[in-house]
Structure formats: structure tokens, C-alpha cells
Design a protein around this motif. Structure first.
Motif, PDB file in Angstrom:
ATOM      1  N   SER B 132       0.852  -1.186   0.000  1.00  0.00           N
ATOM      2  CA  SER B 132       0.000   0.000   0.000  1.00  0.00           C
ATOM      3  C   SER B 132       0.890   1.239   0.000  1.00  0.00           C
ATOM      4  N   TYR B 133       0.475   2.298  -0.711  1.00  0.00           N
ATOM      5  CA  TYR B 133       1.346   3.471  -0.851  1.00  0.00           C
ATOM      6  C   TYR B 133       1.044   4.564   0.168  1.00  0.00           C
ATOM      7  N   VAL B 134      -0.168   4.588   0.700  1.00  0.00           N
ATOM      8  CA  VAL B 134      -0.520   5.559   1.755  1.00  0.00           C
ATOM      9  C   VAL B 134      -0.899   4.767   2.992  1.00  0.00           C
ATOM     10  N   GLN B 135      -0.119   4.932   4.045  1.00  0.00           N
ATOM     11  CA  GLN B 135      -0.250   4.103   5.238  1.00  0.00           C
ATOM     12  C   GLN B 135      -0.349   4.980   6.476  1.00  0.00           C
ATOM     13  N   LEU B 136      -1.252   4.613   7.377  1.00  0.00           N
ATOM     14  CA  LEU B 136      -1.434   5.372   8.614  1.00  0.00           C
ATOM     15  C   LEU B 136      -1.250   4.443   9.808  1.00  0.00           C
ATOM     16  N   CYS B 167       3.793  12.923  -4.164  1.00  0.00           N
ATOM     17  CA  CYS B 167       2.344  13.146  -4.211  1.00  0.00           C
ATOM     18  C   CYS B 167       1.900  14.338  -3.373  1.00  0.00           C
ATOM     19  N   LEU B 168       2.834  14.981  -2.680  1.00  0.00           N
ATOM     20  CA  LEU B 168       2.474  16.082  -1.782  1.00  0.00           C
ATOM     21  C   LEU B 168       2.515  17.416  -2.531  1.00  0.00           C
ATOM     22  N   CYS B 169       1.424  18.188  -2.437  1.00  0.00           N
ATOM     23  CA  CYS B 169       1.372  19.499  -3.092  1.00  0.00           C
ATOM     24  C   CYS B 169       1.884  20.576  -2.147  1.00  0.00           C
ATOM     25  N   ASP B 170       2.117  21.762  -2.713  1.00  0.00           N
ATOM     26  CA  ASP B 170       2.768  22.797  -1.898  1.00  0.00           C
ATOM     27  C   ASP B 170       1.877  23.310  -0.765  1.00  0.00           C
ATOM     28  N   ASP B 171       0.560  23.112  -0.870  1.00  0.00           N
ATOM     29  CA  ASP B 171      -0.316  23.501   0.244  1.00  0.00           C
ATOM     30  C   ASP B 171      -0.655  22.310   1.140  1.00  0.00           C
ATOM     31  N   ALA B 172       0.116  21.225   1.013  1.00  0.00           N
ATOM     32  CA  ALA B 172      -0.036  20.004   1.822  1.00  0.00           C
ATOM     33  C   ALA B 172      -1.254  19.177   1.446  1.00  0.00           C
ATOM     34  N   PHE B 173      -1.901  19.502   0.335  1.00  0.00           N
ATOM     35  CA  PHE B 173      -2.902  18.595  -0.233  1.00  0.00           C
ATOM     36  C   PHE B 173      -2.148  17.370  -0.723  1.00  0.00           C
ATOM     37  N   ASP B 175      -2.083  14.242  -3.161  1.00  0.00           N
ATOM     38  CA  ASP B 175      -2.725  13.809  -4.400  1.00  0.00           C
ATOM     39  C   ASP B 175      -2.917  12.287  -4.374  1.00  0.00           C
ATOM     40  N   LEU B 176      -4.083  11.870  -3.892  1.00  0.00           N
ATOM     41  CA  LEU B 176      -4.356  10.439  -3.750  1.00  0.00           C
ATOM     42  C   LEU B 176      -4.455   9.743  -5.099  1.00  0.00           C
ATOM     43  N   GLU B 177      -4.871  10.495  -6.099  1.00  0.00           N
ATOM     44  CA  GLU B 177      -4.974   9.905  -7.437  1.00  0.00           C
ATOM     45  C   GLU B 177      -3.584   9.526  -7.947  1.00  0.00           C
ATOM     46  N   LYS B 178      -2.629  10.414  -7.735  1.00  0.00           N
ATOM     47  CA  LYS B 178      -1.244  10.109  -8.123  1.00  0.00           C
ATOM     48  C   LYS B 178      -0.692   8.953  -7.281  1.00  0.00           C
ATOM     49  N   ALA B 179      -1.177   8.839  -6.032  1.00  0.00           N
ATOM     50  CA  ALA B 179      -0.731   7.754  -5.157  1.00  0.00           C
ATOM     51  C   ALA B 179      -1.438   6.442  -5.503  1.00  0.00           C
ATOM     52  N   ASN B 180      -2.297   6.474  -6.531  1.00  0.00           N
ATOM     53  CA  ASN B 180      -2.966   5.265  -7.031  1.00  0.00           C
ATOM     54  C   ASN B 180      -4.059   4.731  -6.087  1.00  0.00           C
ATOM     55  N   THR B 181      -4.454   5.554  -5.095  1.00  0.00           N
ATOM     56  CA  THR B 181      -5.548   5.163  -4.200  1.00  0.00           C
ATOM     57  C   THR B 181      -6.837   5.028  -5.011  1.00  0.00           C
ATOM     58  N   GLU B 207     -16.199  34.399  -7.452  1.00  0.00           N
ATOM     59  CA  GLU B 207     -16.252  33.269  -8.378  1.00  0.00           C
ATOM     60  C   GLU B 207     -15.217  32.210  -8.003  1.00  0.00           C
ATOM     61  N   LEU B 208     -15.622  30.944  -8.066  1.00  0.00           N
ATOM     62  CA  LEU B 208     -14.683  29.854  -7.800  1.00  0.00           C
ATOM     63  C   LEU B 208     -13.669  29.759  -8.923  1.00  0.00           C
ATOM     64  N   VAL B 209     -12.433  29.444  -8.567  1.00  0.00           N
ATOM     65  CA  VAL B 209     -11.430  29.175  -9.601  1.00  0.00           C
ATOM     66  C   VAL B 209     -10.767  27.834  -9.328  1.00  0.00           C
ATOM     67  N   SER B 210     -10.224  27.230 -10.380  1.00  0.00           N
ATOM     68  CA  SER B 210      -9.488  25.974 -10.243  1.00  0.00           C
ATOM     69  C   SER B 210      -8.163  26.216  -9.537  1.00  0.00           C
ATOM     70  N   ILE B 211      -7.800  25.330  -8.644  1.00  0.00           N
ATOM     71  CA  ILE B 211      -6.478  25.384  -8.013  1.00  0.00           C
ATOM     72  C   ILE B 211      -5.557  24.482  -8.818  1.00  0.00           C
ATOM     73  N   PRO B 212      -4.488  25.028  -9.385  1.00  0.00           N
ATOM     74  CA  PRO B 212      -3.559  24.164 -10.120  1.00  0.00           C
ATOM     75  C   PRO B 212      -2.849  23.202  -9.169  1.00  0.00           C
ATOM     76  N   ILE B 213      -2.560  22.008  -9.662  1.00  0.00           N
ATOM     77  CA  ILE B 213      -1.830  21.012  -8.868  1.00  0.00           C
ATOM     78  C   ILE B 213      -0.338  21.336  -8.965  1.00  0.00           C
ATOM     79  N   LYS B 214       0.242  21.754  -7.841  1.00  0.00           N
ATOM     80  CA  LYS B 214       1.688  22.051  -7.837  1.00  0.00           C
ATOM     81  C   LYS B 214       2.355  21.187  -6.779  1.00  0.00           C
ATOM     82  N   TYR B 215       3.197  20.264  -7.230  1.00  0.00           N
ATOM     83  CA  TYR B 215       3.868  19.373  -6.284  1.00  0.00           C
ATOM     84  C   TYR B 215       5.049  20.098  -5.648  1.00  0.00           C
ATOM     85  N   ARG B 216       5.397  19.667  -4.435  1.00  0.00           N
ATOM     86  CA  ARG B 216       6.584  20.239  -3.772  1.00  0.00           C
ATOM     87  C   ARG B 216       7.840  19.827  -4.493  1.00  0.00           C
ATOM     88  N   GLU B 217       8.742  20.732  -4.513  1.00  0.00           N
ATOM     89  CA  GLU B 217      10.051  20.436  -5.159  1.00  0.00           C
ATOM     90  C   GLU B 217      10.780  19.377  -4.357  1.00  0.00           C
TER      91      GLU B 217
END
Lengths: 217, 217
Positions: B132-136, B167-173, B175-181, B207-217
Motif C-alpha cells: 500500500s502506498y498511503v499508510q497510517l 504526491c504532496l502538493c505545496d499547500d499540503a494537499f 494527491d491520492l490519485e497520483k498515489a494510485n488510491t 467566483e470559484l477558480v481551479s487550483i492548479p496542482i503544484k507538487y513540492r520540489e
């Protein structure tokens, strides 16, 4: 590479970062709009991603409310009227659904504010979302206060269930993907789905097989 | 056409049909493998689709256990040791994950029976699922008995969190999809996901706007 964060690492994160990360850890979530009305007829609509199956007989579903949030009208309306609706989010309405989480002044209904239509059916008091394809009319059954962090588990019974006729399979599995229901992750990420397969009932020493999707005639 | 079923209609269904239908009504679900061990070192692994976010500070997650089911070892092991693991299901292991729901004899570990690997990390007592790729790593915090139908809400605190670094974005979101969950619906349907978008924090008259997916460096 694998990242490891301990409890202390999580607690040391800036608040919004911790909220984003921890809300992602539970996996993909059920996301629905909960419709309520107060005794004066004022409607409320709020998005929830904390819906959980409790049992099938009787049919029970629960969700978590945070009393200090914009959800507060949902809770007070449910306690006042004893009923509410759960309306699945779909691809055509998820943006409007997300917008219900804005903090509108008390006299404004989120239905009007975001452009969704309140629908009333079968003499049920609480408003359904007309644009939703899978709709549940819920009777409030029990409130469980979770002292650990002040959240509340609201348990309800399905009194009415509506879905598109062509989404029901012969074994009464409801094809949510065909019904255009979507899922979410974290606080703000919405996802459509693609079925991998349905799997047969698992038994020791028996190979799993795919269950073909057969809709009712 | 829309199908309408009342509470009485649902209760009149044959049991397996009602189970299939009601389990579909809550929407797409979080699905994970819960790993435990008893005091003698016997491991157990079981699939759960009733995981729900309780709060971020402290980080709390809950799930529902049915005491009369094959889940019983999960519950008794958690009460015995005070800890357990939650391991996200992914596309490579969902068949093995589903197979853990078979009723194996008590002396057989589901890890061995289905071909998944128990991994031990950071001196945590309960076994993780290596594949499993995401483990708690969870610390048991509270048991809440739901008298309405005899199920039990188990609340735990995240003591350890592991995920793929990329899989971690710069705002700590995360990305479970990238983690294959993956996600599930009903009792037996597994689904991968496709992101529609992340949406900005909702405010009235904005107005709502899309948040771009930006991974941490």
C-alpha cells in the motif's frame, strides 16, 4: 521516496496545511448536498464529505457535523424538523455544490445563492436538490456527541430513495458511476470514477471472479 | 425515468438485495485495509469501507465495525493492543484486499492467505501493508457503541503517516490519485478516479477558480 510524518510533525504544521493533509489521509470520500428547512420554511443546503454507511436493515446512514462551522443551520434544522435530504453530487453540479460552503448571511438560502433548485416530493418536508440524480429523504434517528473533539454524528434512516431507473442492476446494486455520482478528496478536489470491476463474494480457497454489470430490464 | 422506493419498499426487499442497494446509496466510499496484531503476535488484515474523517487537530479518523462479522478480530486486536494501521487500497492490490473479507479459520493470517506483506516500521506494533502506498499508524482513542443497530464507531489518532514524496502538493494537499488510491461503491465495486478539478475556498460573491496542482520540489 516515502515521506514519514509523526503525530508531532502533523501538529507542528501550519493550520491550513494540516487541514489539507489530514483531510486527504482518509481516502476518497462520499460527497453529497444535505438539504434542510426550518419551521418557518427557510431552506438550507450544505456540502458534506463525511457520510458513512451504518447498516442496511434498517437502512441507516450517518454523517459528521462540526457545530462551529457553516454547517450549523443543517444541524439546527434537522433537530427542529426531524428530517433532511442527502443528494449525490454529480459532474454537472459540483461547482455549485462547492459554493454552498461559502458563509452566506442567515437570511439567504444556498439554493438561491448558488443556483440549485429545491424540489419537494411525496409530502416530504425537507427540500431535495432537483439537479441531483440520486436523492435520499432521511428521518433523523439519533445524535451522538463525540466528546473527543466536539463533533456530532447524526444518524438517519432512509425513508425515501430516488434514483434513475436505468442504473439499477439485477442484484439491486446501484451503478453510481452511470448515475454520474462523483467523489472527492481532501477539502476541495472532485473526481469522477472509472470502474475497475465488481468482485464476487470472497470465500477461502475460491478464486474471485468479476461480476458482470447487468441492468434490470 | 426515476425510481422511488420508500422505507417499507426497502424493508420488503430480499436481504441480499437490500444490502446491495443500501450499501450503494451513501455514494463512493473510502476503502482501506486495516492491519492489527494480537498479544501473541498473530496478525489480521481486513477491508473496510466505512472510514470517515473526524478532525484535523488532533488528526482523528473513525470507522464502523460490525461485531458479528469477520471484522471481529480487528476489533478485539485493537482493544487488546491499542493500535492498528489503515492502508489505502490501490489498483495493484484491490483483488487481494477484497479477498481478506473471506472467513478464514482463526489461526490463518489474511496477510499470508491473500499474499500481502506485513511491514513493521518505526517501532509501531501493528503491521502495515507493504504493497500500500498511503499508510497510517493509528492509536486507538475511543469506542462509541451505536445502540441503534449494535455497530461500533472506533475513533483513532494518526500517530504515523507515510506517503509517496512526489504526491504532496505545496499547500499540503495529498494527491491520492497520483498515489494510485482507489474508491469503492456498494459491497464489491472498485473504481479508479479522474480529477475534475480542485476548487478555491468558497466565499459569497466571489467566483470559484481551479487550483492548479503544484507538487513540492
Amino acid at each position: 521516496m516515502e515521506t514519514h510524518l509523526s503525530f508531532n510533525d502533523l501538529m507542528a504544521l501550519e493550520k491550513q496545511q494540516r487541514t489539507n493533509l489530514v483531510n486527504s489521509t482518509g481516502g476518497f470520500k462520499s460527497v453529497s448536498l444535505i438539504g434542510t428547512v426550518d419551521k418557518s420554511g427557510n431552506t438550507n443546503l450544505a456540502i458534506f464529505s463525511s457520510i458513512v454507511h451504518i447498516g442496511a436493515s434498517p437502512p441507516l446512514i450517518a454523517f459528521i457535523v462540526r457545530p462551529d462551522s457553516v454547517d450549523r443551520h443543517t444541524l439546527s434544522n434537522i433537530l427542529e424538523t426531524g428530517c433532511y435530504t442527502i443528494n449525490h453530487l454529480n459532474e454537472t453540479i459540483y461547482r455549485k455544490g462547492h459554493q454552498t460552503s461559502a458563509r452566506y448571511p442567515g437570511e439567504i438560502s444556498e439554493f438561491a445563492a448558488v443556483g440549485l433548485t429545491a424540489a419537494y416530493k411525496d409530502d416530504f418536508l425537507a427540500p431535495f436538490v432537483k439537479e441531483s440524480y440520486v436523492q435520499l429523504g432521511m428521518q433523523f434517528r439519533e445524535r451522538v456527541d463525540l466528546s473527543i473533539n466536539g463533533t456530532i454524528l447524526i444518524i438517519g434512516q432512509i425513508d425515501h430513495l430516488y434514483f434513475p431507473e436505468n442504473c439499477l442492476c439485477d442484484d439491486a446494486f446501484l451503478d453510481l458511476e452511470k448515475a454520474n455520482t462523483i467523489t472527492c478528496s481532501g477539502l476541495d478536489s472532485y473526481h469522477s470514477t472509472r470502474r475497475l470491476e465488481r468482485l464476487s463474494y470472497a470465500k477461502p480457497d475460491k478464486e474471485l471472479v468479476s461480476i458482470p454489470i447487468k441492468y434490470r430490464e
